[in-house]
Design a protein around this motif. Sequence first.
Motif, PDB file in Angstrom:
ATOM      1  N   ALA A  95      -3.170 -51.673  52.645  1.00 41.29           N
ATOM      2  CA  ALA A  95      -2.267 -51.144  51.625  1.00 41.29           C
ATOM      3  C   ALA A  95      -2.927 -49.982  50.891  1.00 41.29           C
ATOM      4  O   ALA A  95      -2.303 -48.941  50.655  1.00 41.29           O
ATOM      5  CB  ALA A  95      -1.866 -52.240  50.644  1.00 41.29           C
ATOM      6  N   LEU A 148       1.319 -57.825  45.558  1.00 44.38           N
ATOM      7  CA  LEU A 148       0.861 -56.431  45.502  1.00 44.38           C
ATOM      8  C   LEU A 148      -0.467 -56.315  44.746  1.00 44.38           C
ATOM      9  O   LEU A 148      -1.264 -55.424  45.030  1.00 44.38           O
ATOM     10  CB  LEU A 148       1.925 -55.560  44.850  1.00 44.38           C
ATOM     11  N   ARG A 201       6.409 -51.995  47.948  1.00 45.66           N
ATOM     12  CA  ARG A 201       5.210 -51.371  48.514  1.00 45.66           C
ATOM     13  C   ARG A 201       5.487 -49.902  48.875  1.00 45.66           C
ATOM     14  O   ARG A 201       4.694 -49.017  48.572  1.00 45.66           O
ATOM     15  CB  ARG A 201       4.740 -52.138  49.742  1.00 45.66           C
ATOM     16  N   GLU A 226      -3.179 -56.909  47.130  1.00 52.33           N
ATOM     17  CA  GLU A 226      -3.362 -55.754  48.006  1.00 52.33           C
ATOM     18  C   GLU A 226      -4.031 -54.584  47.295  1.00 52.33           C
ATOM     19  O   GLU A 226      -4.350 -53.581  47.929  1.00 52.33           O
ATOM     20  CB  GLU A 226      -2.010 -55.291  48.556  1.00 52.33           C
TER      21      GLU A 226
END
Length: 245
Positions: free
Chosen positions: A166, A64, A27, A67
């Motif tokens: 995010a 991810l 991230r 997000e």
Amino acid sequence: MSSKASSSLKIDRSVKTLRELTLEKMRDAILSAYFKPGERLVERSLCEELGVSRSIVREVLRHLETEGLVESIPHQGPVVASLDAEKASQIYEIRALLEGHAARLCAERADDALIERLAAINDEIQAAFGRSDFSGVLARTSDFYELMFEGSGQFMAWEIVQSLNARINRLRAMTIGSTGRAAEAAAEMQLLVSALRRRDAQAAHDASVAHIRRVGDIAAKKLAEMTLADAPSGDTSSHSIAHAK
């Protein structure tokens, strides 16, 4: 393993799970633009560089994707999600609505101790700006807004913001390094903190919304300046994730 990789890339498993640590590392690499929008994320290369199994890399890439930081492209696989100007605009609209309302209610409802904690966190944000510690700016800014929503009692609204966090932090990472942004952000946040301390609900709302509109304008300009010359090579082998912040 890439010649640039070293033992420092290995994950320290003493505190968090290997998956959690790998997720944080990936991230951060995307938020810092270490991996560029549209860049392919090759599982084999990531496994070698991170020193983790392919199953963990796949789990992390799937997370991810939820997000909004990674997207799957047919016949190509996972890539870093592109920064979309229209989506960014909608995120800022949502933030203005929710954070402006939270600021208003925080001024009305929060106790003095919570507001002083917000002021202290803001001081830490500005200190991180002064050190050019943009990772610290992102972390403490997230803490500021979480506490402001707590003070407002708007827990469901905070859940909505968290679901976008995010992507919000990706946009923040793009704007905080702008020329003159440190001083400008300090002034904007001080207006918000001062309004909260005075219990001026309308001023707190207006300061919050003005701050969001300003960063929205900066983000729109940044996104407009992006060109095809920024397109990645699609090969992660020359990277060293240890340097991503």
